[in-house]
Design a protein around this motif. Structure first.
Motif, mmCIF file in Angstrom:
data_model
loop_
_atom_site.group_PDB
_atom_site.id
_atom_site.type_symbol
_atom_site.label_atom_id
_atom_site.label_comp_id
_atom_site.label_asym_id
_atom_site.label_seq_id
_atom_site.Cartn_x
_atom_site.Cartn_y
_atom_site.Cartn_z
ATOM 1 N N VAL A 1 -28.847 -60.314 -58.645
ATOM 2 C CA VAL A 1 -27.643 -60.572 -57.863
ATOM 3 C C VAL A 1 -26.489 -59.746 -58.413
ATOM 4 O O VAL A 1 -26.524 -59.283 -59.557
ATOM 5 N N GLY A 2 -25.472 -59.578 -57.597
ATOM 6 C CA GLY A 2 -24.241 -58.940 -58.026
ATOM 7 C C GLY A 2 -23.066 -59.650 -57.398
ATOM 8 O O GLY A 2 -23.231 -60.454 -56.483
ATOM 9 N N TYR A 3 -21.871 -59.343 -57.879
ATOM 10 C CA TYR A 3 -20.664 -59.953 -57.323
ATOM 11 C C TYR A 3 -19.702 -58.915 -56.770
ATOM 12 O O TYR A 3 -18.668 -59.239 -56.198
ATOM 13 N N ASP A 4 -20.040 -57.630 -56.931
ATOM 14 C CA ASP A 4 -19.187 -56.554 -56.438
ATOM 15 C C ASP A 4 -20.071 -55.344 -56.142
ATOM 16 O O ASP A 4 -20.922 -54.978 -56.964
ATOM 17 N N ALA A 5 -19.863 -54.731 -54.988
ATOM 18 C CA ALA A 5 -20.685 -53.595 -54.589
ATOM 19 C C ALA A 5 -20.550 -52.412 -55.543
ATOM 20 O O ALA A 5 -21.422 -51.536 -55.580
ATOM 21 N N GLU A 6 -19.464 -52.380 -56.318
ATOM 22 C CA GLU A 6 -19.302 -51.300 -57.284
ATOM 23 C C GLU A 6 -20.279 -51.428 -58.450
ATOM 24 O O GLU A 6 -20.417 -50.505 -59.249
ATOM 25 N N GLY A 7 -20.945 -52.576 -58.549
ATOM 26 C CA GLY A 7 -21.880 -52.794 -59.644
ATOM 27 C C GLY A 7 -23.278 -52.269 -59.403
ATOM 28 O O GLY A 7 -24.134 -52.367 -60.292
ATOM 29 N N TRP A 8 -23.540 -51.719 -58.210
ATOM 30 C CA TRP A 8 -24.892 -51.194 -57.946
ATOM 31 C C TRP A 8 -25.128 -49.895 -58.703
ATOM 32 O O TRP A 8 -24.192 -49.153 -59.027
ATOM 33 N N GLN A 9 -26.388 -49.625 -58.948
ATOM 34 C CA GLN A 9 -26.769 -48.379 -59.595
ATOM 35 C C GLN A 9 -26.290 -47.191 -58.754
ATOM 36 O O GLN A 9 -26.283 -47.246 -57.524
ATOM 37 N N PRO A 10 -25.871 -46.089 -59.376
ATOM 38 C CA PRO A 10 -25.374 -44.927 -58.620
ATOM 39 C C PRO A 10 -26.363 -44.427 -57.572
ATOM 40 O O PRO A 10 -25.960 -44.034 -56.475
ATOM 41 N N GLU A 11 -27.656 -44.463 -57.909
ATOM 42 C CA GLU A 11 -28.653 -43.980 -56.943
ATOM 43 C C GLU A 11 -28.658 -44.827 -55.675
ATOM 44 O O GLU A 11 -28.828 -44.307 -54.575
ATOM 45 N N PHE A 12 -28.476 -46.128 -55.844
ATOM 46 C CA PHE A 12 -28.499 -46.980 -54.667
ATOM 47 C C PHE A 12 -27.221 -46.833 -53.846
ATOM 48 O O PHE A 12 -27.262 -46.808 -52.613
ATOM 49 N N LYS A 13 -26.077 -46.715 -54.513
ATOM 50 C CA LYS A 13 -24.829 -46.508 -53.786
ATOM 51 C C LYS A 13 -24.887 -45.221 -52.965
ATOM 52 O O LYS A 13 -24.372 -45.168 -51.845
ATOM 53 N N ALA A 14 -25.538 -44.198 -53.497
ATOM 54 C CA ALA A 14 -25.673 -42.945 -52.756
ATOM 55 C C ALA A 14 -26.655 -43.076 -51.594
ATOM 56 O O ALA A 14 -26.540 -42.357 -50.588
ATOM 57 N N PHE A 15 -27.607 -43.998 -51.704
ATOM 58 C CA PHE A 15 -28.636 -44.175 -50.681
ATOM 59 C C PHE A 15 -28.124 -44.947 -49.464
ATOM 60 O O PHE A 15 -28.556 -44.700 -48.334
ATOM 61 N N ILE A 16 -27.169 -45.848 -49.667
ATOM 62 C CA ILE A 16 -26.710 -46.725 -48.579
ATOM 63 C C ILE A 16 -26.242 -45.938 -47.353
ATOM 64 O O ILE A 16 -26.643 -46.257 -46.228
ATOM 65 N N PRO A 17 -25.417 -44.899 -47.484
ATOM 66 C CA PRO A 17 -24.964 -44.182 -46.289
ATOM 67 C C PRO A 17 -26.083 -43.449 -45.543
ATOM 68 O O PRO A 17 -25.915 -43.072 -44.384
#
Length: 287
Positions: A142-158
């Motif tokens: 779980v997380g409480y802020d989207a900024e806490g995701w791994q960089p690879e996943f944040k790049a994958f979302i878009p």
């Protein structure tokens, strides 16, 4: 937050693992949908919340494991499994409100909660929005802020598209149970949008009084720094053996474990979850 493309392997867990628990399935009206749920086991009530693209069978052996010591209420979220979809976005507050309404519908005033991924975030929102309904929360991945995701996943979302998911194995798994077998693309659209939800919950988490067991893999979708920050927001992380009681919340990190591998270790999960729900702690030299 069940993490998208990486989920296929976890969703292939056999539903045969649930047979020993002899669950009883039913449906109840919840916020305009027909919500499917199963009850198994005996003991103190425990609500189990699955991840995105999942259902009760794909949670695997953890449900019957928990049913050995609890009366388990396993639900299927909006548009997942045998629960109908409705004309409404899938958001964590909406999912939390659905769980609260479900508990009212089955006359369950308060319970422990175990959530995985999307279900863990929904459980966190349940504790924030309806604290009177949650005794203790075990939140895995779980997380409480989207900024806490791994960089690879944040790049994958878009880059996420519906077409990316319709050919995956869990798309066929969806058709086997769904009230609308052709509804998978609509579900994917909603879950892609869910990944873009801001999730800035720091103040709400810090104000929580509900004890939370935070469980994460050491190669999970949230960074280890984010997971530790979550634990500290919940009052954890201080030194023991100094005459003060331990924090009510707890932290468990599973070694050599990716996001989708967290739920595939029921014995290890149960070894962390059961003492937490029972309030048991290891005895130190100065206790």
């Amino acid at each position: 937050m069940f993490r998208t493309a990486f989920i296929a392997g976890a969703l292939l867990i056999s539903s045969a693992a649930l047979a020993g628990a002899e669950p009883v399935g039913n449906r109840v009206d919840v916020n305009g949908m027909k919500m499917y749920y199963e009850v198994s086991g005996e003991g103190e009530p425990l609500v189990v919340l699955h991840g995105a693209y999942m259902n009760i069978p794909s949670m695997g052996a953890i449900i019957p494991k928990l049913a050995e010591t609890h009366k388990v209420y396993a639900i299927e979220f909006q548009g997942h499994g045998r629960t109908t979809d409705i004309d409404r976005p899938i958001t964590y507050p909406n999912l939390a409100d659905d769980v609260a309404a479900f508990m009212d519908a089955v006359d369950l005033k308060k319970a422990d909660v175990f959530g995985y991924s999307m279900g863990a975030a929904a459980g966190l929102q349940l504790a924030i929005r309806h604290p009177e309904k949650v005794n203790k929360l075990a939140a895995a991945s779980v997380g409480y802020d989207a900024e806490g995701w791994q960089p690879e996943f944040k790049a994958f979302i878009p880059q996420m598209t519906v077409e990316m998911f319709v050919g995956m194995p869990f798309a066929e798994d969806y058709r086997k149970l769904a009230a609308n077998p052709d509804g998978f693309p609509d579900l994917v659209k909603k879950l892609i949008q869910l990944e873009k939800e801001p999730m800035a919950w720091e103040a709400d988490v810090k104000a929580l009084k509900t004890p939370v067991l935070v469980i994460a893999g050491d190669a999970d979708v949230a960074t280890l720094e984010h997971t530790v920050a979550l634990f500290r927001l919940l009052g954890g992380g201080a030194m023991g053996d100094m005459g003060k009681p331990l924090a009510a919340s707890r932290l468990a990190i599973l070694p050599a474990t990716s996001h989708t591998a967290v739920i595939s270790q029921p014995e290890l999960l149960e070894a962390f979850v059961e003492p937490f729900f029972k309030g048991e702690t290891p005895k130190g030299m100065f206790q």
